[in-house]
Design a protein around this motif. Structure first.
Motif, PDB file in Angstrom:
ATOM      1  N   SER A 164     -38.951  46.822 152.461  1.00  0.00           N
ATOM      2  CA  SER A 164     -39.362  46.163 152.903  1.00  0.00           C
ATOM      3  C   SER A 164     -38.939  44.422 153.957  1.00  0.00           C
ATOM      4  N   ALA A 165     -39.903  44.248 155.249  1.00  0.00           N
ATOM      5  CA  ALA A 165     -39.708  42.631 155.504  1.00  0.00           C
ATOM      6  C   ALA A 165     -41.561  42.466 156.103  1.00  0.00           C
ATOM      7  N   THR A 166     -41.955  40.864 154.728  1.00  0.00           N
ATOM      8  CA  THR A 166     -43.403  41.102 155.087  1.00  0.00           C
ATOM      9  C   THR A 166     -43.817  39.433 155.379  1.00  0.00           C
ATOM     10  N   LEU A 167     -44.455  39.274 155.530  1.00  0.00           N
ATOM     11  CA  LEU A 167     -45.032  37.907 156.140  1.00  0.00           C
ATOM     12  C   LEU A 167     -45.582  37.522 155.109  1.00  0.00           C
ATOM     13  N   PHE A 168     -46.130  36.259 154.360  1.00  0.00           N
ATOM     14  CA  PHE A 168     -47.374  35.856 153.027  1.00  0.00           C
ATOM     15  C   PHE A 168     -47.358  34.452 153.601  1.00  0.00           C
ATOM     16  N   HIS A 169     -48.860  34.386 153.483  1.00  0.00           N
ATOM     17  CA  HIS A 169     -48.989  32.963 153.631  1.00  0.00           C
ATOM     18  C   HIS A 169     -49.925  32.421 152.254  1.00  0.00           C
ATOM     19  N   GLU A 170     -49.737  30.844 152.630  1.00  0.00           N
ATOM     20  CA  GLU A 170     -50.940  30.839 151.498  1.00  0.00           C
ATOM     21  C   GLU A 170     -51.804  30.957 151.198  1.00  0.00           C
ATOM     22  N   GLY A 171     -51.992  31.069 150.077  1.00  0.00           N
ATOM     23  CA  GLY A 171     -53.691  31.391 149.590  1.00  0.00           C
ATOM     24  C   GLY A 171     -53.644  33.149 149.502  1.00  0.00           C
ATOM     25  N   ASP A 172     -52.602  33.743 150.040  1.00  0.00           N
ATOM     26  CA  ASP A 172     -52.421  34.917 150.135  1.00  0.00           C
ATOM     27  C   ASP A 172     -52.119  35.188 149.042  1.00  0.00           C
ATOM     28  N   GLN A 173     -51.813  36.884 147.978  1.00  0.00           N
ATOM     29  CA  GLN A 173     -51.247  37.441 146.451  1.00  0.00           C
ATOM     30  C   GLN A 173     -50.598  38.543 146.884  1.00  0.00           C
ATOM     31  N   ILE A 174     -49.739  38.800 145.664  1.00  0.00           N
ATOM     32  CA  ILE A 174     -49.241  39.800 145.861  1.00  0.00           C
ATOM     33  C   ILE A 174     -49.395  40.724 144.454  1.00  0.00           C
ATOM     34  N   ARG A 175     -49.957  41.362 144.962  1.00  0.00           N
ATOM     35  CA  ARG A 175     -50.205  42.273 143.893  1.00  0.00           C
ATOM     36  C   ARG A 175     -49.320  43.542 143.206  1.00  0.00           C
ATOM     37  N   LEU A 176     -49.024  43.972 141.962  1.00  0.00           N
ATOM     38  CA  LEU A 176     -47.926  44.705 141.281  1.00  0.00           C
ATOM     39  C   LEU A 176     -48.478  45.188 140.601  1.00  0.00           C
ATOM     40  N   LEU A 177     -48.821  46.915 141.237  1.00  0.00           N
ATOM     41  CA  LEU A 177     -49.704  47.928 140.266  1.00  0.00           C
ATOM     42  C   LEU A 177     -48.159  49.118 139.658  1.00  0.00           C
ATOM     43  N   VAL A 178     -48.902  49.616 138.348  1.00  0.00           N
ATOM     44  CA  VAL A 178     -48.126  50.158 137.823  1.00  0.00           C
ATOM     45  C   VAL A 178     -49.017  51.413 137.267  1.00  0.00           C
ATOM     46  N   ALA A 179     -48.842  52.841 137.692  1.00  0.00           N
ATOM     47  CA  ALA A 179     -49.538  53.951 137.206  1.00  0.00           C
ATOM     48  C   ALA A 179     -48.747  55.200 136.818  1.00  0.00           C
ATOM     49  N   GLY A 180     -49.559  55.823 136.558  1.00  0.00           N
ATOM     50  CA  GLY A 180     -49.433  57.693 135.872  1.00  0.00           C
ATOM     51  C   GLY A 180     -49.196  58.469 137.395  1.00  0.00           C
ATOM     52  N   ARG A 181     -49.881  57.662 138.315  1.00  0.00           N
ATOM     53  CA  ARG A 181     -50.453  59.381 138.784  1.00  0.00           C
ATOM     54  C   ARG A 181     -49.980  58.226 140.512  1.00  0.00           C
ATOM     55  N   GLN A 182     -49.625  58.859 141.327  1.00  0.00           N
ATOM     56  CA  GLN A 182     -49.689  58.523 142.924  1.00  0.00           C
ATOM     57  C   GLN A 182     -50.420  57.404 143.338  1.00  0.00           C
ATOM     58  N   LEU A 183     -50.428  56.364 144.155  1.00  0.00           N
ATOM     59  CA  LEU A 183     -51.286  55.511 144.120  1.00  0.00           C
ATOM     60  C   LEU A 183     -52.297  55.546 145.297  1.00  0.00           C
ATOM     61  N   ALA A 184     -51.970  56.695 146.713  1.00  0.00           N
ATOM     62  CA  ALA A 184     -53.106  56.821 147.319  1.00  0.00           C
ATOM     63  C   ALA A 184     -53.050  58.259 146.965  1.00  0.00           C
ATOM     64  N   PRO A 185     -54.658  58.900 146.953  1.00  0.00           N
ATOM     65  CA  PRO A 185     -54.856  59.897 147.254  1.00  0.00           C
ATOM     66  C   PRO A 185     -54.226  60.181 148.383  1.00  0.00           C
ATOM     67  N   ARG A 186     -54.626  62.163 148.464  1.00  0.00           N
ATOM     68  CA  ARG A 186     -53.542  63.342 148.940  1.00  0.00           C
ATOM     69  C   ARG A 186     -54.764  63.357 150.318  1.00  0.00           C
ATOM     70  N   ASN A 187     -55.965  63.095 150.700  1.00  0.00           N
ATOM     71  CA  ASN A 187     -57.028  63.705 151.316  1.00  0.00           C
ATOM     72  C   ASN A 187     -56.327  63.377 153.014  1.00  0.00           C
ATOM     73  N   PRO A 188     -56.663  64.594 153.230  1.00  0.00           N
ATOM     74  CA  PRO A 188     -55.440  64.415 154.094  1.00  0.00           C
ATOM     75  C   PRO A 188     -56.067  64.063 155.574  1.00  0.00           C
ATOM     76  N   HIS A 189     -57.304  63.487 155.395  1.00  0.00           N
ATOM     77  CA  HIS A 189     -58.185  62.182 156.186  1.00  0.00           C
ATOM     78  C   HIS A 189     -58.402  61.189 156.701  1.00  0.00           C
ATOM     79  N   TYR A 190     -57.997  60.569 154.872  1.00  0.00           N
ATOM     80  CA  TYR A 190     -57.630  59.294 154.815  1.00  0.00           C
ATOM     81  C   TYR A 190     -56.874  58.554 153.207  1.00  0.00           C
ATOM     82  N   GLY A 191     -55.436  60.149 153.501  1.00  0.00           N
ATOM     83  CA  GLY A 191     -54.970  59.203 152.021  1.00  0.00           C
ATOM     84  C   GLY A 191     -53.393  60.039 152.786  1.00  0.00           C
TER      85      GLY A 191
END
Length: 562
Positions: free
Chosen positions: A502-529
């Motif tokens: 990836s190639a991403t710019l962060f600014h002061e005050g932004d946050q990096i959030r790390l997530l670890v789960a046992g299922r995919q992180l996004a819903p699969r719904n065809p409209h919003y997943g």
């Protein structure tokens, strides 16, 4: 180290889903695709017969300018049918249904002679090129039965290249161009060294079917891969059913290895599109190609936009044209940048486009952020042992790093964990890195037209954690996927997870959030997943992540000095 951040999260419940779904519905009914009628004066030879070395006949459509002369050739070959072209219906042109199913926001424009994910013949003919669009063995009008990603397919494309180079209207110089499968077929053919092939431009295509699509991190993908194998069986006669074979070969054995091209044998100039917006499919394989081909003239075009909108965009076309003008027409033009790097702040904001000399960047500072109590990602390893437990189906473990100043992260990431599982002998870990700004989650473009992706993602099945020590680097773990190592009750094991580039710019005050789960992180719904992506989740269990002086769990990120 005390923290002020959530230790659990439900990333599949991000806000804005309804608004996003409405925009996707609009794209389904009115995809932003414009088709223009091909001019009448273009010369087209349809279903030209080419006999392969074993006697099987393949057929191609050959386009060329309506002038005398010899022209360099742009060749593409695919399984989807070269004659499946847009059709005029009253006042509108039909478009491929995939533009509706996996719609992207930005406009796409091509001529009525453009088949699925292929270069637009009309545009290239106007630039002084001939274009050959071929049906692979068993596809469209071609005879025989083919096998995807096989050595036979590579030999067929070799023969197509040599036919194109020997025609009376050809200059003898052939290049290859195309998206997805039309990119993938280039690798095995180029590795065989056909004399007429002078350059390739694989525009987003995986290079390891097991690692990149069917079993990333050893986790079975049963969404897009199942749909794709079903579709191609309907449009192409094949000798091997990949969908059936993947069940016979759950580990990355010799059969999977036989599908992998020998990238080191590719010596012709290459411009590869290595996007940051296709982690579920082509991103890793494209970067792998850039890092492993032997050609001294290899170049990478990166972006984080939609696949098709980018491929047919003016900027990308001009980059392709300059590349082929240099290596097929031998024009005295500057070489492309080694890496055209696009850095984004969010889905629709490009922070910078610049030139780099390598990938990963030589000046990268590989910075470690350590898991700690209170949902913290810290810069110092914790001295006290700690842990967090989450249910594999209900929550994700979350860790947050507050960005102290402007920070660019460009490159792959990796995560080192210590894991135990209660209630099962295995777990599938789904890892994501997010950007948060002003307390709001920041989305990015992802695979299959999914516009609510994260900065980067990774997958890893715990029982397939064995590392390939010869191929792993300090910034990218590579796994063997050759043997299963189930967990015993109470056992704590080290697990490394590779996260995509990836190639991403962060600014002061932004946050990096790390997530670890046992299922995919996004819903699969065809409209919003993230439809149609579907990864097999962990069995219902409780997973615990451990850290401490004896177990340094960390996220390694590619910090680029200002």
């Amino acid at each position: 180290m005390s923290g002020h951040y959530p230790v659990h999260d439900r990333p599949w419940k991000r806000p804005g889903a309804a608004r996003y779904a409405a925009s996707r519905l609009h794209g389904i009914f009115q995809p932003p695709v414009t088709v223009t009628a091909a001019p009448h004066d273009i010369i087209v030879e349809r279903n030209a017969v080419i006999r392969m070395r074993d006697g099987v006949v393949l057929r191609v459509n050959a386009y060329r300018p309506n002038t005398e002369g010899r022209f360099p050739v742009i060749l593409c070959a695919h399984p989807y049918g070269k004659d499946r072209l847009p059709k005029r219906r009253r006042h509108r042109w039909s478009v491929n249904p995939q533009f509706r199913i996996m719609n992207q926001r930005h406009p796409v424009k091509f001529s009525s002679e453009t088949s699925w994910e292929a270069p637009d013949p009309v545009w290239w003919v106007t630039q002084g090129y001939a274009v050959v669009n071929a049906d692979l063995r068993g596809a469209g009008a071609s005879d025989g039965a083919g096998a995807f990603l096989s050595d036979q397919e590579g030999q067929d494309v070799y023969d197509l290249i040599e036919w194109a180079g020997s025609q009376p209207w050809s200059s003898g110089n052939v290049g290859m161009l195309g998206v997805s499968y039309l990119a993938m077929v280039q690798y095995k053919a180029a590795a065989l060294g056909p004399p007429s092939l002078k350059a390739i431009c694989p525009w987003e295509g995986f290079t390891d079917a097991y690692r990149d699509l069917f079993n990333p991190g050893g986790i079975v993908e049963n969404g897009f891969s199942r749909i794709w194998t079903t579709i191609v069986k309907r449009v192409m006669r094949t000798t091997v059913d990949i969908g059936a074979q993947r069940k016979v070969h759950p580990l990355r054995d010799h059969w999977w290895q036989s599908l992998v091209p020998d990238l080191a044998k590719i010596e012709v100039p290459m411009l590869v599109c290595a996007s940051f917006s296709d982690h579920n499919l082509h991103s890793r394989g494209s970067f792998r190609a850039f890092e492993n081909v032997s050609s001294p003239a290899k170049f990478a075009y990166t972006h984080r936009g939609g696949k098709w909108a980018t491929f047919y965009s003016d900027d990308a076309r001009q980059a392709q044209l300059r590349f082929f003008d240099r290596y097929l027409k031998y024009r005295d033009a500057p070489a492309p940048p080694v890496v055209r790097l696009e850095v984004r702040e969010r889905c629709d904001v490009i922070a910078e486009v610049r030139t780099e000399n390598e990938w990963p960047l030589a000046r990268t500072h590989w910075r470690d952020l350590y898991l700690a109590d209170g949902g913290v990602l810290g810069t110092v390893p914790p001295e006290v042992d700690g842990s967090v437990t989450f249910h594999t189906r209900r929550h994700a473990a979350a860790f947050t790093f507050p960005v102290p100043g402007d920070l660019e992260l460009s490159g792959p990431m990796s995560l080192a964990l210590w894991v135990s599982v209660d209630g099962a002998d295995d777990a599938s870990l789904f890892v994501g890195v997010e950007k948060w700004a002003d307390g709001q989650w920041v989305p990015f473009e992802g695979s299959y037209g999914f516009g609510r992706d994260r900065v980067t993602t990774g997958w890893q099945r715990v029982s397939l954690r064995e590392l390939d020590t010869q191929r792993s680097t300090h910034y990218e773990p590579v796994h063997t996927f050759l043997r299963r190592q189930p967990l015993s009750s109470g056992e704590i094991v080290p697990v490394e997870v590779a996260l995509g580039p990836s190639a991403t710019l962060f600014h002061e005050g932004d946050q990096i959030r790390l997530l670890v789960a046992g299922r995919q992180l996004a819903p699969r719904n065809p409209h919003y997943g993230s439809f149609p992506a579907l990864y097999t989740p962990s069995p219902p269990a409780r997973c615990t992540l451990h850290w401490g002086a004896r177990r340094p769990a960390r996220l390694r990120v590619p910090e680029i000095p200002a």
